[in-house]
Enzyme design. Sequence first.
Site, short mmCIF file in Angstrom:
data_model
loop_
_atom_site.label_atom_id
_atom_site.label_comp_id
_atom_site.label_asym_id
_atom_site.label_seq_id
_atom_site.Cartn_x
_atom_site.Cartn_y
_atom_site.Cartn_z
N GLY A 17 0.79 -1.23 0.00
CA GLY A 17 0.00 0.00 0.00
C GLY A 17 0.82 1.27 0.00
N ASN A 19 1.62 3.10 -2.59
CA ASN A 19 0.95 4.08 -3.47
C ASN A 19 -0.27 4.67 -2.76
OD1 ASN A 19 2.07 4.43 -6.34
ND2 ASN A 19 2.32 2.24 -5.95
N ARG A 96 -5.98 -8.38 -8.47
CA ARG A 96 -7.05 -9.21 -9.05
C ARG A 96 -7.55 -8.56 -10.33
NH1 ARG A 96 -6.21 -13.90 -6.80
NH2 ARG A 96 -5.77 -13.58 -4.61
N LEU A 98 -10.46 -7.52 -12.67
CA LEU A 98 -11.89 -7.22 -12.57
C LEU A 98 -12.58 -7.55 -13.90
CD1 LEU A 98 -11.44 -3.83 -10.69
CD2 LEU A 98 -12.33 -5.97 -9.71
N ASN A 112 -5.62 2.79 -12.68
CA ASN A 112 -4.65 1.79 -12.22
C ASN A 112 -3.24 2.34 -12.45
OD1 ASN A 112 -3.72 -0.79 -11.33
ND2 ASN A 112 -3.30 -1.35 -13.45
N HIS A 114 0.61 0.75 -13.27
CA HIS A 114 1.28 -0.48 -13.67
C HIS A 114 2.78 -0.20 -13.80
CE1 HIS A 114 1.75 -4.42 -15.45
NE2 HIS A 114 2.54 -3.86 -16.34
N SER A 141 3.17 3.46 -15.46
CA SER A 141 2.09 4.09 -16.24
C SER A 141 0.83 4.18 -15.39
CB SER A 141 1.75 3.22 -17.47
OG SER A 141 2.89 2.98 -18.28
N GLU A 148 -9.76 -4.58 -21.04
CA GLU A 148 -8.51 -5.23 -21.50
C GLU A 148 -7.43 -5.07 -20.43
OE1 GLU A 148 -5.34 -4.85 -25.17
OE2 GLU A 148 -7.05 -3.50 -25.07
N LEU A 149 -6.89 -6.17 -19.96
CA LEU A 149 -5.92 -6.14 -18.85
C LEU A 149 -4.70 -5.27 -19.19
CD1 LEU A 149 -5.10 -7.22 -16.04
CD2 LEU A 149 -3.96 -9.10 -17.23
N ASP A 150 -4.43 -4.29 -18.33
CA ASP A 150 -3.32 -3.35 -18.52
C ASP A 150 -3.39 -2.68 -19.89
OD1 ASP A 150 -2.35 -4.11 -16.01
OD2 ASP A 150 -1.04 -5.66 -16.85
N GLN A 176 9.22 2.60 -8.18
CA GLN A 176 8.15 2.84 -7.19
C GLN A 176 8.18 4.27 -6.67
OE1 GLN A 176 6.97 0.46 -3.98
NE2 GLN A 176 5.82 -0.85 -5.38
C1 GAR Z 1 3.26 -1.09 -7.44
O1 GAR Z 1 4.58 -1.02 -7.86
C2 GAR Z 1 2.32 -1.17 -8.62
O2 GAR Z 1 2.83 -0.54 -9.76
C3 GAR Z 1 2.22 -2.65 -8.84
O3 GAR Z 1 2.22 -3.21 -7.56
C4 GAR Z 1 2.99 -2.39 -6.70
C5 GAR Z 1 2.20 -2.19 -5.43
O4 GAR Z 1 2.96 -1.54 -4.46
N1 GAR Z 1 1.04 -2.96 -9.55
C6 GAR Z 1 0.93 -3.97 -10.41
O5 GAR Z 1 1.84 -4.74 -10.65
C7 GAR Z 1 -0.43 -4.09 -11.06
N2 GAR Z 1 -0.36 -4.95 -12.19
P1 GAR Z 1 2.26 -0.83 -3.24
O6 GAR Z 1 1.29 -1.85 -2.64
O7 GAR Z 1 3.38 -0.54 -2.30
O8 GAR Z 1 1.56 0.40 -3.75
#
Ligand code: GAR
Length: 218
Positions: A17, A19, A96, A98, A112, A114, A141, A148-150, A176
């Site tokens: 968490g 982000n 997950r 959706l 989202n 990614h 991104s 469509e996924l991502d 990150q």
């Molecule tokens: C983030 O780096 C995000 O980009 C990625 O998961 C991480 C979650 O970190 N998301 C994906 O891979 C989605 N396909 P966080 O829980 O510390 O925010």
Amino acid sequence: MTRSEPLRLAILISGRGSNMAAIARACAEGRIDARVDLVVSERPGAAGLETARALGIDTRTAPWPGAAGREQFERDLAAVLAAARPQLIVLAGFMRILSRQFVEARAGRILNIHPSLLPDYRGLHTHRRVLEAGDRVHGASVHFVTAELDGGPVILQSRVAIRPDDTEDALSARVQATEHIIYPRVIGWLADGRLAWRDGRPWLDGEPLEAPVVEDFP
Ligand code: GAR
């Protein structure tokens, strides 16, 4: 759109968490005109739930029952979200997929993030795959979620130079850190009415957004 109240957010997480916390801090510090009303996870043990509570944010879980229970899961999730009436649903490390039905009922209201320069490297283990491919740049991104996924329209990307001695962990940490900047920024654009979803596509500053905005980071 004119609003006298901050944009109401619900954030969906599956893990740490970071982000979510970055977005919540941007709201709390008045850097964006939004408010995190609810954090939801399908993993009751997600560390981010505790972080959210420490930040004074209401949390809920909608446990994942396995793929066979997807429909029930989405009904549970919809009920949890309906109670909070968010204007925007923010997926932040929510792992997950959706359904088309769930996403299309909320078109233009789900974002989202990614960890790749989409459309490159959809799916998992992006940092490792980028390094294995010998790429020179990587990034993250922020995009509207479609069925469509991502694959939904990308709004803002952070572009990060790959260093010759990069490891998966080092690269992931640098990417990150940029996520924590670009995700609140996009939510701020939406909150300020600069970014909108109209006619099935994103608009920025009154123009259709033909290509993502790209920001370079060292
Ligand atoms: C983030 O780096 C995000 O980009 C990625 O998961 C991480 C979650 O970190 N998301 C994906 O891979 C989605 N396909 P966080 O829980 O510390 O925010």
